[in-house]
Design a protein around this motif. Sequence first.
Motif, PDB file in Angstrom:
ATOM      1  N   GLN B  84      -2.210  -6.470   7.482  1.00 16.89           N
ATOM      2  CA  GLN B  84      -2.771  -6.451   6.131  1.00 16.89           C
ATOM      3  C   GLN B  84      -2.490  -5.108   5.466  1.00 16.89           C
ATOM      4  O   GLN B  84      -2.203  -5.024   4.277  1.00 16.89           O
ATOM      5  CB  GLN B  84      -4.282  -6.750   6.207  1.00 16.89           C
ATOM      6  N   ILE B  87       1.296  -5.151   4.446  1.00 19.57           N
ATOM      7  CA  ILE B  87       1.589  -5.914   3.231  1.00 19.57           C
ATOM      8  C   ILE B  87       1.042  -5.183   2.012  1.00 19.57           C
ATOM      9  O   ILE B  87       1.680  -5.120   0.955  1.00 19.57           O
ATOM     10  CB  ILE B  87       0.992  -7.337   3.333  1.00 19.57           C
ATOM     11  N   TRP B 121      -2.887 -11.614   2.634  1.00 20.51           N
ATOM     12  CA  TRP B 121      -2.433 -11.635   4.039  1.00 20.51           C
ATOM     13  C   TRP B 121      -3.626 -11.876   4.962  1.00 20.51           C
ATOM     14  O   TRP B 121      -3.520 -12.592   5.958  1.00 20.51           O
ATOM     15  CB  TRP B 121      -1.719 -10.326   4.369  1.00 20.51           C
ATOM     16  N   LEU B 143       0.969 -12.384  12.625  1.00 21.68           N
ATOM     17  CA  LEU B 143       1.100 -11.928  11.236  1.00 21.68           C
ATOM     18  C   LEU B 143       1.459 -10.445  11.175  1.00 21.68           C
ATOM     19  O   LEU B 143       2.178 -10.012  10.273  1.00 21.68           O
ATOM     20  CB  LEU B 143      -0.200 -12.205  10.470  1.00 21.68           C
ATOM     21  N   ALA B 147       4.623  -9.133   9.224  1.00 24.55           N
ATOM     22  CA  ALA B 147       4.471  -8.108   8.179  1.00 24.55           C
ATOM     23  C   ALA B 147       5.417  -6.940   8.439  1.00 24.55           C
ATOM     24  O   ALA B 147       6.083  -6.449   7.521  1.00 24.55           O
ATOM     25  CB  ALA B 147       3.029  -7.619   8.133  1.00 24.55           C
TER      26      ALA B 147
END
Lengths: 397, 345
Positions: B84, B87, B121, B143, B147
Amino acid sequence: MRNKLLFFMAIIMTLLALIPVAAQDDEEFIFGMVLVGPRDDRGWSQAHYEGGLYVEERIPGARMLYFESLNPSDTPETTLMDVVSLFVDEGAQVIFTTSDAFEEDTNAVAREFPDVVFINVSGDDVLVGTAPPNLGNVMAQIEIPRLIAGCAAALTTQTGKIGYLGPLINAETRRVSSSAYLGARYCYENYAGGNAEDLEFKVVWIGFWFPIPGVTLDATEQSNAFFDDGFDVVMSGIDTAEMVIVAGQRQQEGENVYAIPYNSLEGCNQAPEACLGVPYYNWGVAYKSIIEEVQAGTWESRWDWVAPDYEDMNNLETSITGFALGEGLSEENAALLQEFIDELVAYQMENQDSFFLWQGPLNLQDGTILAEEGETVSLEDIWYLPQLLEGMQGDSE
Amino acid sequence: MRERLIRLGFTSGALILALGVTALLISMFDHSPIDVLETAWDGAFKDGRRFSAVVNFWIPLTLASIGLVVTFTAGLWNIGIEGQMIIGAVCASWAGLYFEAPSVILIPTCILLGAIGGMLWGMLAGLLKLRFGVHEIFGGVALNFIAANIAIYFISGPWQPPEGGSAQSTPPFQAAATLPRISDDLQFNLLFLLITIGAIIAIGLLLMFTRWGLTLRAVGKNAQSALLLGVRTERVTLSAFMVCGALGGIAGAHRVLQAYSSLRPSPAGGIGFLALLVVLLISFRAWWVPFIAFALAAIIAGSTRVKTLLQLDQSLAGVLQGLIVLTILIFNGLADRLTRKDHHE
């Protein structure tokens, strides 16, 4: 009373005046060395670290501060600014940032500390005109030892297949691998009795200057893949020397395979019998002269692409780069290689503005003409080589 | 009261033990622990520049940690915080590179885009969990990986420097994206400092005094019962991910704007993972976040200096942090046992 006071003041003044003189006699000259990998990587970073030790040995009072493994995967929380400000706090007057990975940050940090001299290795900020006056660039003409390395590979290969393990793709890595190719192609035809069209020269890029698990390709795995596919010489363009270990292991299993590492004079050490030789850097020569210039106050920002000492490329006192023969190279081939080196040196003695074998007809990988028949590729065009050369396999960008 | 004293005693005992073991390790490498401590202390507090470096690390670490307090309260292991942040960093970088505007508009835009990117995200991790039954730990790890590769794609692809570049950095951001510093001594940005302090207070108050905070805690304690009692657990879960992601995204924006003025591979710098440690240490109590985060930031700044000057490996800081977390968790467990026993008596 007043006399006494004057007397004491006089003494104190004299002492104060003396102190700086006394201090200057054994004054330290502190310089910083920022390494992108570990100082004992048997490759690129070790070569720079040794360059620093070289300076410490030869310049009285010189003391190196170093920071190793400054890169996003080993030290993600540390920035170049953090490291440089620590060096400056300790009194560093010259700081070498020894990677292309530090190019942008060095430019920014140099502006922050205008009184400190910064040298970014392999960068071109000065050439492009974006460098502040306290930032210089230095690089060695490793292309010359690379031509020799390519020749050694071509003399040795039985399968006619040479593998090249490259780092990431940029102008530097393109021109260096292309130099190896030119040396290989020339020797395959002129010394090994082969046909240049039959020589296979394949570049595989791992993705960064050295392998990072999970991020780049694995250098050991890639070396094995080359050998599995019938490539019997693997050359390194990366900072580390896995291919030498792999070649050594496979030799012990009876295979006839060899490797050519890169960067450090010690590159062959892990498996000397499987090593044909190593194109290496001897940064100390350049670092020493830069520091002496700064000490003398004569240093000026410039972009330096330093040639080896053609009188004796392996003279550690004078040559910034050279090619050390490995035990794996047969005596017969070593003799042929020497003939090639003599040819090369004869050319370079006459021509300072290009490299041996960088003459037309030469095409880029997509067929674009780089140099017509009889034309010579200039040093600047080699520096900014936009693609691999025609005849090489592998990605150009 | 007695319980608090016991807890305090155990926590300080844990810290002393961790420091003691570290000191022992240092001595084993032939260094004086006192030397190391002095060097490290100077590394964090010697002057304005050193202190500013600590604050500039503290800001993203605190933002990410405070975000994690929200997800942990809801019983969610948001390992995806690192992604997160990345991103957020990528989104902020777009504005830093291409959105031409004066500083007063550009910098808030970077922050806002970072927050939105991180939020979306984070939401993705939530949706994976709710719609597809992917546990947030596995989803988060995946993820994070994606990313990181998105960042690398932009750096070596569409946003690479015009001269071809080195695949390691985008060109520097526009001059207008340079974060103003408070002063030559205090080299950190006031807006980010205020956002961080604001986030601590806001999340602290929201968790304690609002219905949202209550439902988060209910879901965290027992999602099944909360659902039966009429809490819309899916919405609560998703909102926790989104709030945490947004804060992580702002942290990511700070990283690219402050530390690099460009987008780099792994712009989050492992800070998201460090934030997980912070939150483990404080067992999810928001008010402790800034202090623990500050201590860790100081340890890291100090250890960089230790590595430079004493050539002691920087991973020593990691060892110390790990030891602190481990001993505190163990001692917390012991304290739990002890206090529970008290209640039975």
